[in-house]
Structures are given as structure tokens and as C-alpha cells.
Design an enzyme around this catalytic site. Structure first.
Site, PDB file in Angstrom:
ATOM      1  N   GLU A 142      29.391  73.799  49.341  1.00  0.00           N
ATOM      2  CA  GLU A 142      29.441  73.680  47.720  1.00  0.00           C
ATOM      3  C   GLU A 142      28.479  72.653  47.067  1.00  0.00           C
ATOM      4  O   GLU A 142      29.021  71.417  46.679  1.00  0.00           O
ATOM      5  CB  GLU A 142      30.763  73.411  47.485  1.00  0.00           C
ATOM      6  CG  GLU A 142      31.922  74.406  47.769  1.00  0.00           C
ATOM      7  CD  GLU A 142      33.323  74.477  47.260  1.00  0.00           C
ATOM      8  OE1 GLU A 142      33.714  73.240  46.936  1.00  0.00           O
ATOM      9  OE2 GLU A 142      34.050  75.338  47.098  1.00  0.00           O
ATOM     10  N   GLU A 298      36.082  81.193  50.673  1.00  0.00           N
ATOM     11  CA  GLU A 298      37.187  80.530  50.246  1.00  0.00           C
ATOM     12  C   GLU A 298      38.007  80.643  49.289  1.00  0.00           C
ATOM     13  O   GLU A 298      37.583  80.846  48.136  1.00  0.00           O
ATOM     14  CB  GLU A 298      36.767  78.826  50.206  1.00  0.00           C
ATOM     15  CG  GLU A 298      36.063  78.086  51.126  1.00  0.00           C
ATOM     16  CD  GLU A 298      35.944  76.625  50.734  1.00  0.00           C
ATOM     17  OE1 GLU A 298      36.708  76.010  49.802  1.00  0.00           O
ATOM     18  OE2 GLU A 298      35.090  75.920  51.396  1.00  0.00           O
TER      19      GLU A 298
HETATM   20  C1  GAL Z   1      36.542  73.784  48.173  1.00  0.00           C
HETATM   21  C2  GAL Z   1      35.971  72.934  49.224  1.00  0.00           C
HETATM   22  C3  GAL Z   1      36.915  72.887  50.629  1.00  0.00           C
HETATM   23  C4  GAL Z   1      38.243  72.370  50.204  1.00  0.00           C
HETATM   24  C5  GAL Z   1      38.858  73.383  49.066  1.00  0.00           C
HETATM   25  C6  GAL Z   1      40.128  73.089  48.677  1.00  0.00           C
HETATM   26  O1  GAL Z   1      36.055  73.061  46.914  1.00  0.00           O
HETATM   27  O2  GAL Z   1      34.750  73.640  49.843  1.00  0.00           O
HETATM   28  O3  GAL Z   1      36.247  72.189  51.544  1.00  0.00           O
HETATM   29  O4  GAL Z   1      38.348  71.115  49.655  1.00  0.00           O
HETATM   30  O5  GAL Z   1      37.812  73.038  48.035  1.00  0.00           O
HETATM   31  O6  GAL Z   1      40.658  73.860  47.705  1.00  0.00           O
END
Ligand code: GAL
Length: 668
Positions: A142, A298
Site C-alpha cells: 500500500e 486484502e
Molecule cells: C491495510 C494494510 C494491512 C493491514 C490492514 C488492516 O491497509 O495493508 O497491513 O494493516 O490494512 O485493515
């Protein structure tokens, strides 16, 4: 179809790892993203690497049949790096340092950060490029997420070089930025600073270039890592995880450099309409590379930790949102993260394997989805099904949200999403593309807030209308050039002819906007003639028709009786100009009107608004986002259920139910 999560084994004793792999198999996991925050473990000191533990975990995963999306681990520099090289720390516009203690504390343009990151990636790639477990590379994480803009001295020096590269000589910069205003004329690039905290409004050209520069610096970091991975002989696809419509990074320009687009998406379960924002995000990322499936890299299985209130997902909602992503082009469904952390800032964040164990709703939903996805056949790529496009453009986003406009505080994405929601409610498939990518594949193009128009944008839109396309634009269209300067000759200098409209003034409205006439007054004045009845927001522009018909007029207020929506027909094409941003209801009415004129059909007709329908080639996806309160819906649709292989003639959708139906005629 890959299924899995970020895997952070270094947070656990090694005895747990075999259990992790066994549980992964139980859940249907096929791939994990490994090592995203492992820099401190992989490189405990400068010049010293410890790969033994990583070798063991990769081998364990491989033996268990779990593929690895191997991270480059550069997202969070270890404490020794910031202690030895404090100059790699980023700074805000006031010169305050972002200190270690969290993550992402690096200045993207810092030469020492890049050197250290490069050494790490070189070592990792050399060791694992040929490892059979590694099927993909996950560069950094990110980019820019927490640190949207860096104003450090490293950024200052890099900005000067970037400007010298862009403009060649300082006079070209002076012309672009209009520096004769307020005595800002520069004699040399070394006199230029980042747009740090200043007494009053900053130069808009400088700010716009700083957005471009910021995106380019982050992209340079990605490209450096990608090239090092390739130099080590790796042949797997390389990606970095996007965050949908993320302002600091112009993903449209990044996308050609990624083999595969991956995206992180966290809709808020507290917001019953967040599924439409999620659909918008899926369509945006699919549109970057329509001919290649993308990965949902994710999402959360359940609650988050980082919103003010972190509601759990409703039963079934996680799978429904996963189905939505697949329906809109995803070939991978992954989560943050595999096993819920015991310590650290994210210990309350849900995971595939909850801290409360396997006798949990989360675990049951996770394993059920894994089992379903495992039954899916190879799905068509889709990606070229939409007949409607909304213009989405980072440089316009940056320019229109800058200070000192008729309407300050304007939210570009909120306006674009107002149009998207109206199309989504009508079950119409949409792409999100910059104007230059508009072509005759589309029947209808909507261009909200296209204030910054490059020559190639104007050419694409003009030829689209000339070729019989239906274009709807405005307000605030064709106002400035690439450097955010007015063009000579007023506004709409490039597109005014296509619209048959002249724009005189912007007419900012005071929020909150309210109707300035009653329904009775409107009826008395216009009878049944009005096609739209809505409140204009943000702007009520003063436009003059030169060669167009008026389809709707302002009622009340300072523009009373003046044109609000115009249309110019040329051959089969239409060019409509809208002089305000209607409220939600008005946007819906305009969308219905232009869809009918353009002859665009929904993916499935007659569905309620909480049912989502998406087309991916021969795959039709239906999702009920209505929640427990909504009535179950029966949809007549014939084809083959992609999971069971059974023939279906109708689909019944209760709360958060979803279905994948492959159409019989187009085959599987
Ligand atoms: C994203 C990040 C992850 C984790 C996640 C939590 O922004 O890439 O590592 O922190 O959020 O929601």
C-alpha cells in the site's frame, strides 16, 4: 481462483507454523502473502541477512501445497535503519518528522531508503526467484497509505530534479506556474521548494506538480524493486496492492507497470450502502487492465480496528462482498490476515483464523467460502462488457480539490460516486476510465467535473460524440489546461462546440442546498414539462446555448429560468451539458433519461436496488446486499450454477445470498 491472506509467521513461535498450514488446508487456502512486514527479521543489522526462518516457513507452505505471494518486505524499515540514517524519515508540510514506532516511516525519494530497500530486495530475489512455492511477488505494501505526501529535504532535492526533467529550463516552469503572480518568479530550480506550510494560498501549478511528483516518487520505488526482482531472473507476475481510488498515487499511470492489479478494500459494515462504494472500487481496478483478472489482495473477514466504530460484518456479508469482487473481475480473494495477532496495533482486527478459535462464525464462513471457491471452473476474463463509462481522472481530482475555487472543499470522489450509484441502482455495468480511453465500445459516457482537459481528452470525447456516442458532462468542464491555467478565450474552449454551449460563470451554491420553490409553484409554472425535479448542489453555472436544445431549467434562485441541462444532437450522437450537480434523486433522474436515450440495457431487468447484478463475459453474478430485513428475491435466469454445475432456471436470494450463473449459450 486463489484464496488466502497475508501471513505473518514471525509473530508466532515456530511450533505454531505446522498448525497454520494444516488449518490453511482446512480453510481451502491456496496462497498467502508472506513477509510483508518482515524486514527487521530478515535483516537484523545492515549487511546481515537471516533467511533460515523464511526458508523453513516457505518450505513448510510448499510441502502443504500452499503457494506464496512473496513480499519484498520494504514497507516498514527496521529500527536500526532509522537510527543509523534519520534522513530517511519523512516530514509533513510543517517540517515535523514522522518518527519510527509504527510503520511506513520512510521518505520515498530518500536515496538511503532506496539503497537499503534495494539491497534487501536484491537479497530476497536472489534467494527465492526460482523457489517453486513462489507464484507471485508482492512489492512493498500500500504505497503512500499513511504518508500521503512527504515534504522532507530528500523530497525537496528530488522535486528539483523532477522539475528540471519535466520543464528543461526554469522559464518553462515560470510560464507553467504563472510565477509573475505574487513575485514568485524563479531564477533556478534550486530556488524551488515543496509546497510546505506558507503564509497563504500556495501556487496551484506547484501544488498540482507536487501531486504528480509524489505519485512518481512512489512509482519509482515500485519500479526499482520490480526491476531488481526481474534482474534476479524471477518470472512470476509482480504486483503491489492498490487501494482503489487513492488520491496520492495515480494508479492509471501505474497500472501498465503491474503484471496483475491487486487491490485492498474495506467497506464499512456500519454503512448499508457501502456495497455500492465497494462495487465502484472493483470496477475502477478492473478498468485499469480489463483483459487480465485482478486480485482482491486484502479485505477483512469481520471487524476492523481502525475506524471510530468497528462493526462486525453481518452473517454472510463477507462472502457476499467476495462474490461481488469475483463478479466484477477478481480471480483472487484474500484477506488481511491469516491468524489474528496477539499483540500490536491490529490485535482487534479480524482474521481468517480468529483469536477466539475455530468454533466461531468467522471460521465457519471462511471455510465455507473456501470450499465454494474451490469448486469454481476457470472463469471468463470479462472486462469488456460495459457499455457505459464514467470518466475518472487523478489529475482532475488533484486540480478540482485544490484551494481557491468557486466551490472549496469539494469532494471529487463523492461527486463521481453519486453518478456511479445511480447506474449501479439500475444494474448497469460501468467502466471507470480517463477521457483519453473513451472509445466507441461505449454507448454512454458520463464525465463529472472534467475541469482539466488535455488535448487528447477533448479529441477522444469529440470523436466519441461524432461516432454516435452519448456524452453527458458538467458542471465545471473544460476550465483549465494541464498546468491548471485558464486557456485563452474563456471556458469550454475545446468542447463548447460539441455541447453547443458557452459557459460564462460558475455560480457557487451555498451548502446546504435547499429547494427554492414548492412542488405547487413548480407545477403551476411548468405543468408536466419538467423531466427532472431535484435540488442542484455545489454549482449553478451561467451557461448560454449557442447550438443546443434546453432539456431542463433552473427554478428559483439566482439562475431562475436559465438552462440547467442542454443537449446537442449530431447524427446519432448527443452531447449533454449539465450546469449543476443534482442531488441524489436528480442524478438518478438524469441517469434514467440518458440511459433511455442511449438505449443501454441493465445486466438484468426489473431487479430491486439492493440486488446487485454484474456481468463478466458469460458469468452473471447476483448478490443480495439487502440484509436480514429485506425480502428474499427470486430472479428468473437460466444457465449453469458455476459452483454446483447444476442447471438453473431461477435463483432465490435471501439476505447476503449470491449466485454465479454461467449462461448456457456462451458456454463455460
Ligand atoms: C491495510 C494494510 C494491512 C493491514 C490492514 C488492516 O491497509 O495493508 O497491513 O494493516 O490494512 O485493515
Amino acid at each position: 481462483m486463489h484464496y488466502g491472506a497475508d501471513y505473518n509467521p514471525e509473530q508466532w513461535p515456530e511450533e505454531i507454523w505446522p498448525d497454520d498450514v494444516a488449518r490453511m488446508r482446512e480453510a481451502g487456502v491456496t496462497m498467502v502473502s508472506l513477509g510483508i512486514f518482515s524486514w527487521a527479521r530478515i535483516q537484523p543489522r545492515e549487511g546481515e541477512f537471516d533467511f533460515a526462518w523464511l526458508d523453513r516457513v516457505i518450505d513448510l507452505l510448499h510441502e502443504g501445497g500452499i503457494a506464496v505471494d512473496l513480499a519484498t518486505a520494504t514497507a516498514s524499515p527496521p529500527p536500526w535503519a532509522s537510527a543509523a540514517y534519520p534522513e530517511l524519515l519523512p516530514q509533513d508540510e510543517n517540517g515535523s518528522v514522522y518518527w519510527p514506532g509504527s510503520r511506513q516511516q520512510f521518505a520515498p525519494s530518500s536515496p538511503v531508503y532506496r539503497r537499503l530497500a534495494g539491497e534487501l530486495v536484491t537479497a530476497i530475489a536472489a534467494r527465492y526467484a526460482q523457489h517453486p512455492a513462489v507464484v507471485m511477488w508482492h512489492v512493498n505494501n500500500e504505497y503512500g497509505c499513511h504518508l500521503n505526501m512527504d515534504y522532507s529535504d530528500a523530497a525537496r532535492d528530488a522535486f528539483r530534479r523532477w522539475l528540471a526533467d519535466r520543464y528543461g529550463d526554469i522559464d518553462a516552469l515560470n510560464v507553467a506556474w504563472g510565477t509573475n503572480f505574487w513575485a514568485q518568479r524563479y531564477q533556478a530550480f534550486d530556488e524551488v521548494f515543496p509546497p510546505r506550510k506558507a503564509p497563504y494560498s500556495l501556487n496551484p501549478g506547484q501544488v498540482l506538480d507536487y501531486h504528480r511528483f509524489t505519485s512518481d516518487m512512489l512509482l519509482e520505488c515500485y519500479l526499482m524493486e520490480r526491476d531488481l526482482i526481474r534482474a534476479a531472473g524471477a518470472t512470476q507476475p509482480i504486483t503491489t496492492n492498490f487501494m482503489g481510488a487513492f488520491k496520492p498515487a495515480n494508479y492509471e499511470q501505474w497500472a501498465p507497470h503491474l503484471d496483475l492489479i491487486s487491490d485492498d478494500c474495506y467497506p464499512d459494515p456500519n454503512d448499508p450502502e457501502s456495497f455500492r462504494a465497494a462495487a465502484f472500487q472493483r470496477d475502477l481496478v478492473r478498468s485499469f487492465k480489463p483483459d487480465v483478472p485482478w486480485y482482491l489482495m486484502e479485505q477483512a473477514t469481520n471487524a476492523l480496528n481502525w475506524r471510530p466504530s468497528n462493526a462486525p460484518k453481518a452473517p454472510g456479508q463477507m462472502a457476499a462482498l467476495s462474490a461481488q469482487a469475483i463478479g466484477r473481475g477478481a480471480d483472487g480473494i484474500l484477506f488481511f490476515q491469516w491468524r489474528q495477532s496477539r499483540a500490536g496495533a491490529e490485535k482487534f482486527h479480524s482474521a481468517m483464523l480468529p483469536h477466539a478459535g475455530t468454533d466461531t462464525r468467522t471460521w465457519r464462513e471462511v471455510t465455507a467460502l473456501g470450499a465454494d471457491l474451490a469448486k469454481l471452473p476457470q472463469l471468463p476474463v470479462g472486462g469488456r462488457d460495459a457499455r457505459v463509462a464514467i470518466v475518472f481522472d487523478w489529475e482532475n481530482w488533484w486540480a478540482v480539490e485544490a484551494s481557491d475555487h468557486p466551490m472549496n472543499g469539494l469532494d471529487y470522489v463523492a461527486v463521481v460516486q453519486r453518478w456511479y450509484r445511480a447506474l449501479h441502482r439500475r444494474h448497469v455495468q460501468v467502466d471507470l476510465v480517463p477521457a483519453a480511453r473513451v472509445d466507441d465500445r461505449y454507448a454512454l459516457v458520463i464525465a463529472p467535473l472534467l475541469g482539466l482537459v488535455r488535448e487528447e481528452d477533448a479529441a477522444a470525447l469529440t470523436s466519441f460524440v461524432g461516432g454516435g456516442g452519448h456524452l453527458l458532462a458538467g458542471p465545471y468542464t473544460d476550465v483549465v489546461d494541464e498546468a491548471d491555467r485558464f486557456r485563452v478565450g474563456g471556458f469550454l474552449t475545446q468542447l463548447g462546440e460539441a455541447f453547443g454551449v458557452r459557459l460564462e460563470d460558475f455560480g457557487a451554491l451555498v451548502a446546504p442546498d435547499a429547494p427554492s420553490s414548492t412542488p405547487g409553484e413548480r407545477e403551476a409554472r411548468f405543468g408536466g414539462a419538467a423531466i427532472i425535479e431535484s435540488v442542484g448542489t455545489l454549482l449553478a453555472e451561467e451557461i448560454h446555448v449557442t447550438d443546443a436544445a434546453v432539456e431542463a431549467s433552473f427554478i428559483g434562485g439566482r439562475r431562475d429560468g436559465d438552462p440547467a441541462l442542454t443537449v446537442r444532437r449530431t447524427g446519432d450522437g448527443t452531447a449533454r451539458y449539465l450546469a449543476t450537480v443534482p442531488d441524489e434523486r436528480g442524478v438518478q433522474a438524469v441517469v434514467d433519461h440518458v440511459l433511455a436515450d442511449a438505449g443501454v440495457e441493465p445486466v438484468v431487468a426489473g431487479l430491486p436496488e439492493h440486488i446487485e447484478a454484474a456481468r463478466r463475459g458469460s458469468l452473471l453474478t447476483l448478490v443480495n446486499h439487502g440484509g436480514a430485513a429485506a425480502e428474499p428475491v427470486e430472479v428468473p435466469v437460466t444457465g449453469t450454477d458455476a459452483i454446483t454445475g447444476e442447471t438453473v432456471e431461477r435463483v432465490r436470494l435471501g439476505a447476503y445470498d449470491w449466485a454465479f450463473v454461467l449462461s448456457a449459450d456462451e458456454g463455460r
